[in-house]
Structure formats: structure tokens, C-alpha cells
Design a protein around this motif. Sequence first.
Motif, PDB file in Angstrom:
ATOM      1  N   SER A 207       0.942  -1.199   0.048  1.00  0.00           N
ATOM      2  CA  SER A 207       0.028   0.068   0.041  1.00  0.00           C
ATOM      3  C   SER A 207       0.759   1.360   0.181  1.00  0.00           C
ATOM      4  O   SER A 207       0.238   2.549  -0.194  1.00  0.00           O
ATOM      5  CB  SER A 207      -0.885   0.046   1.100  1.00  0.00           C
ATOM      6  OG  SER A 207      -0.149   0.084   2.332  1.00  0.00           O
ATOM      7  N   GLY A 210       0.483   4.017  -2.992  1.00  0.00           N
ATOM      8  CA  GLY A 210      -0.526   4.957  -2.795  1.00  0.00           C
ATOM      9  C   GLY A 210      -0.107   6.156  -1.995  1.00  0.00           C
ATOM     10  O   GLY A 210      -0.643   7.350  -2.233  1.00  0.00           O
ATOM     11  N   PHE A 260     -17.141   3.956  -4.662  1.00  0.00           N
ATOM     12  CA  PHE A 260     -16.366   2.735  -4.342  1.00  0.00           C
ATOM     13  C   PHE A 260     -16.720   1.409  -3.844  1.00  0.00           C
ATOM     14  O   PHE A 260     -16.773   0.428  -4.419  1.00  0.00           O
ATOM     15  CB  PHE A 260     -14.937   3.044  -3.669  1.00  0.00           C
ATOM     16  CG  PHE A 260     -14.098   1.985  -3.475  1.00  0.00           C
ATOM     17  CD1 PHE A 260     -13.020   1.551  -4.417  1.00  0.00           C
ATOM     18  CD2 PHE A 260     -14.040   1.327  -2.341  1.00  0.00           C
ATOM     19  CE1 PHE A 260     -12.302   0.526  -4.150  1.00  0.00           C
ATOM     20  CE2 PHE A 260     -13.086   0.164  -2.155  1.00  0.00           C
ATOM     21  CZ  PHE A 260     -12.297  -0.085  -3.105  1.00  0.00           C
ATOM     22  N   SER A 264     -17.665  -1.987  -5.915  1.00  0.00           N
ATOM     23  CA  SER A 264     -17.087  -3.340  -5.431  1.00  0.00           C
ATOM     24  C   SER A 264     -18.213  -4.498  -5.368  1.00  0.00           C
ATOM     25  O   SER A 264     -18.157  -5.562  -5.859  1.00  0.00           O
ATOM     26  CB  SER A 264     -16.543  -2.987  -4.183  1.00  0.00           C
ATOM     27  OG  SER A 264     -15.813  -4.261  -3.631  1.00  0.00           O
ATOM     28  N   GLY A 337     -10.346   4.743  -9.664  1.00  0.00           N
ATOM     29  CA  GLY A 337     -11.070   4.331  -8.586  1.00  0.00           C
ATOM     30  C   GLY A 337     -11.826   3.062  -8.773  1.00  0.00           C
ATOM     31  O   GLY A 337     -12.142   2.183  -8.111  1.00  0.00           O
ATOM     32  N   ASN A 340     -10.065  -0.069  -8.977  1.00  0.00           N
ATOM     33  CA  ASN A 340      -9.771  -0.458  -7.607  1.00  0.00           C
ATOM     34  C   ASN A 340     -11.289  -1.393  -7.152  1.00  0.00           C
ATOM     35  O   ASN A 340     -11.113  -2.331  -6.485  1.00  0.00           O
ATOM     36  CB  ASN A 340      -9.442   0.404  -6.583  1.00  0.00           C
ATOM     37  CG  ASN A 340      -7.800   0.790  -6.618  1.00  0.00           C
ATOM     38  OD1 ASN A 340      -7.158  -0.247  -6.515  1.00  0.00           O
ATOM     39  ND2 ASN A 340      -7.500   1.999  -6.669  1.00  0.00           N
ATOM     40  N   ASP A 343     -11.787  -4.850  -7.882  1.00  0.00           N
ATOM     41  CA  ASP A 343     -10.946  -5.515  -7.272  1.00  0.00           C
ATOM     42  C   ASP A 343      -9.518  -5.909  -8.323  1.00  0.00           C
ATOM     43  O   ASP A 343      -9.049  -7.102  -8.460  1.00  0.00           O
ATOM     44  CB  ASP A 343     -11.610  -7.144  -6.989  1.00  0.00           C
ATOM     45  CG  ASP A 343     -10.532  -7.776  -5.760  1.00  0.00           C
ATOM     46  OD1 ASP A 343      -9.768  -7.147  -5.244  1.00  0.00           O
ATOM     47  OD2 ASP A 343     -10.733  -8.926  -5.663  1.00  0.00           O
ATOM     48  N   ARG A 344      -9.114  -4.871  -8.889  1.00  0.00           N
ATOM     49  CA  ARG A 344      -7.806  -5.155  -9.826  1.00  0.00           C
ATOM     50  C   ARG A 344      -6.873  -4.030  -9.226  1.00  0.00           C
ATOM     51  O   ARG A 344      -6.395  -3.095  -9.978  1.00  0.00           O
ATOM     52  CB  ARG A 344      -8.068  -4.996 -11.141  1.00  0.00           C
ATOM     53  CG  ARG A 344      -9.045  -6.171 -11.851  1.00  0.00           C
ATOM     54  CD  ARG A 344      -8.231  -7.372 -11.532  1.00  0.00           C
ATOM     55  NE  ARG A 344      -6.979  -7.624 -12.197  1.00  0.00           N
ATOM     56  CZ  ARG A 344      -6.815  -7.859 -13.388  1.00  0.00           C
ATOM     57  NH1 ARG A 344      -7.583  -8.021 -14.178  1.00  0.00           N
ATOM     58  NH2 ARG A 344      -5.611  -7.801 -14.049  1.00  0.00           N
ATOM     59  N   PRO A 345      -6.264  -4.251  -8.036  1.00  0.00           N
ATOM     60  CA  PRO A 345      -5.445  -3.210  -7.433  1.00  0.00           C
ATOM     61  C   PRO A 345      -4.013  -3.432  -8.062  1.00  0.00           C
ATOM     62  O   PRO A 345      -3.205  -2.685  -8.207  1.00  0.00           O
ATOM     63  CB  PRO A 345      -5.189  -3.610  -6.050  1.00  0.00           C
ATOM     64  CG  PRO A 345      -5.686  -5.057  -5.881  1.00  0.00           C
ATOM     65  CD  PRO A 345      -6.644  -5.373  -7.164  1.00  0.00           C
ATOM     66  N   ALA A 348      -4.318  -0.854 -10.950  1.00  0.00           N
ATOM     67  CA  ALA A 348      -4.193   0.367 -10.326  1.00  0.00           C
ATOM     68  C   ALA A 348      -2.787   0.816  -9.907  1.00  0.00           C
ATOM     69  O   ALA A 348      -2.311   1.902 -10.079  1.00  0.00           O
ATOM     70  CB  ALA A 348      -5.180   0.597  -9.316  1.00  0.00           C
ATOM     71  N   ASN A 352      -0.727   4.103 -11.128  1.00  0.00           N
ATOM     72  CA  ASN A 352      -0.186   5.084 -10.047  1.00  0.00           C
ATOM     73  C   ASN A 352       1.328   4.868 -10.409  1.00  0.00           C
ATOM     74  O   ASN A 352       2.167   6.003 -10.357  1.00  0.00           O
ATOM     75  CB  ASN A 352      -0.346   4.430  -8.590  1.00  0.00           C
ATOM     76  CG  ASN A 352      -1.873   4.697  -8.623  1.00  0.00           C
ATOM     77  OD1 ASN A 352      -2.582   5.573  -9.239  1.00  0.00           O
ATOM     78  ND2 ASN A 352      -2.568   4.064  -7.676  1.00  0.00           N
TER      79      ASN A 352
END
Length: 471
Positions: A207, A210, A260, A264, A337, A340, A343-345, A348, A352
Motif C-alpha cells: 500500500s 498509494g 467505491f 465493489s 477508483g 480498484n 478488485d484489480r489493485p 491500479a 499509479n
Amino acid sequence: MRPAKSSVVHFLSRVGVSVVGFFGTLYLTRTLGAEQYGTYIVVLSLVYWLSIPSNAISGGITKRLSESDQKGSYLGAGLLLTGGAIAVVTVGLALFHEQIVRYTGVSELTLIVFVAVVHLAVPAVTGGLSGQFKVSYAGLLVFVEHALRVGLQVVLLTLGWGLAGALFGYGAASVLVVVLGFALYDVVPRMPTRAEIRNIVDYVRYSWLGSIKAQVAGSAVDVILLKFFVGTSLIAIYQVSWNLAGILVMVAGSIQAAIFPEVSQLAERGEFDQVREMLEDGLVFSGLFAFPGLLGAALIGERVLRIYGGEFDTGVGILLILIVARVISSFGSQFVGVINGVDRPDVAFRINLVLIVSNIGLNALLIPLIGWFGAAIGTAVAAATTLVLGYYYLTDLVGRVQLPYGEFGRQLVASGVMAVTVFAVRSVVPPYSHYATAALVFVGAAVYSAVVLLLSTRVRDKMRVVIPVGL
């Protein structure tokens, strides 16, 4: 109804923070002047970068507290890790004190250390509240911190403390918020096990980007690099322009926070048609203030900046570029957003990372060449890259997203009517009257609101839902 309600509540809290921040900035700039206010911004930007580990740990505290029965132990683990981060930052500032003093222009290193230490403690407290499902309290603390900060700074500057008073007031407000936050806890910190510390560290490993992205997407990276090439007075003008541009994208941030959890839930059920529809609504309302804001800044941006002090009106060109940058970024953030939310961090994360590398790289390249305009242009180009990548990946994940060109067109028409009205009125009001400037802003807002509500059935329908909820 749920996203509308959440958006309104979140938006109103941000409006409160922005109103307090506006008057606080106005008082600081007019009391300290551009040179000292620029020094104040440089110190805060340095502190923001130093707080990246603390912000990342805060996310780990929230995550582990919310999912575990051992809340006291995880809270203790988070506080220990935060204490370690504070210790490292304090030692680092002491070791490089000469360089820090030379870079910031503040001779009192103890003042910088004080602000940094207490600023690093705040995320742990708010993260602990969120992990106890007291999100509303955590949000309220943000407003309380801003209000206390402005109040203390006004008192100290009135007493003649100058720049030291501005910095001490900032730190003292953080101390009070930390104390108040702990008083709201239901959980008592306990000594954690190694496994519990490791669990938070494992979360933080994924994390931390972020936290860096939050600083890069903000003005902190611009300010840090600008300090090497331009004077602090220009940094002050740049920061004020950044803050004004941010007012126009508050709605986008509130919408992103609200949709968000909804996205989800819809993605979990495979209802991607509704995901795309929800995103389209978000894009419509993201542009609602952005387009008239850009035209309005082109017409009276110089007058608005002049409210902060006579030297600030030279930043109108920077203001226009930063508005474009922040509007582009607000649309890109909507895409990221939703990515995310489905559920595909990992996707993202890649977007980023591109934003971070491109923004820092472009700033480092362009600022030495064209000064502060290089910082604004670099930020805008990096935001555009994120927008394109976000749209590309999102289309691959949820299907083709239909952009609301019709609604954007109606917003542009309404913005044009507003611009013609403001242009006509501007010619008959005193050019250096702050009251006349405020009146121009209200006239423009009233005309735009009336026209866009007349033209857009979609906006009218949404307002019928949102306004009663807000009231």
C-alpha cells in the motif's frame, strides 16, 4: 440513494475544510507576504513527504483492526510502527540539519522537527478510528484539525510570531487532534506479538505506493523541486493557484469516495452494466464545476488571485494550467477508483506507478528549462497519461465506457452563457475591488447553475434526489 447520500455528506465535509482553508490561506498570505508564505509551504511539503511511511502504516492499522478480533494488539502494533517511523524521521532531520535549514530557509530546526513529529502521529490516530468503524469521527477530526490550525495561527500571527507562529500553530493543532482522537477510542492498545506486527507490515508493503501517489498527485513534488530553481514568493503563488484549482474538483473526489463500495458490490455480482452507468454519472458531475471554473478563471482569475495580495495576480497563467491538470486528474481518478472497485489493485498499481515516474521525471526535466510553468505543464501531462491509461484498462475490465459527450456539451454551453455574462458585468465593476470580484463569482455561479439545470434533464433529476438527502 446510498451513493448520493455519501457523496453529499463527504462533499459537505470537504466544503467545510475548503472554506476554513480558504480564509486561513488568505490570512497567512496577507499577513506573512508571498516570500514567507512560500517558505511555510516548502516546510509543509517536506513534512508531507516525510509522512509517507506513517500514512502507509495508517492504512494497515485500519485494515487489520477492521477485520480482526485482536483490535487492541493490532492498534498497539500500528502505534509501535508509527513510533519507529517518527524516530527515524527525527534522527534523519538531526543528522541532516544543516542541509534542511539551508533548503527550507527556517533556522529553527526544532520547529521543523515538532511539526514533522506531530504530523506523522495524526494518520495513526485517524486510522485507528476508521479501523473501529468510526469513519465519521475520523472525517470530523480532519475538519477540527483545519479549524484549530487556522484559529491558532490567527492568534499567534496577531501576537507577532510571524512564520514561527504559522508553523507552531500547525503543529499545535495536530497535537490537540491526536489527544482528541485517542479520547474517542473504544479500544485500548496492547503489546502486540511479532506476527501481528508482521501482518501490518505485509499490508504496508503493498500500500505504500498509494501514499507516494497522494503526494505526487498533489503539489508536494512540484514545491520540493521548484525550491531549487525559483524563489519562495513564486512557490507561494503556485500553491495558492493549486488550492484554487482544487476547489473545482471537490465533487469528483466525493463521488469517487462514495461509489467505491457500490462498484465493489456490483462487480462482485458481475453487474458491469450498472458499474458503467454509475461511472458515467460520476463523470457528468465531475465536469459540472470544472468547465465553468476554467472559463471563469480565464476571465477573472487575475482578480481572484489579487485577493491574496498584490503580487499574486501574476499567477493567472499557472492557475489556468493547474485547473486543466486537476480536472484531467479528477477524471482519471474516477477510472482508477473503479478499477480498484472491481478488485484489480494490480492494474491500479501500474497506473499509479506511471503517474509517479512521469510526474517526477517531467518536473525534473521541465522546471530547469522553463521554471514554474514546467511544474504545471509536467503535472498536466502526467495527469493526461493517467487518464488515457485508466480508460484503456477500465474498458478492458468492464467493457466500453460511454463518455457523456451530450452532458459535457450542455455544460459547455451553460459555461459559455456564464462567461458572456461575467465578461459583460466585469467591464462595469471596479477592477481592484475584492467585493466586486466576489460578486462576479456569485453572478457567474448563479447564471451557470440556472442554465445547466434548464438544459440538462439528467442533472435536474439527480438534484431532486441529492438535495433532499443533503438537507
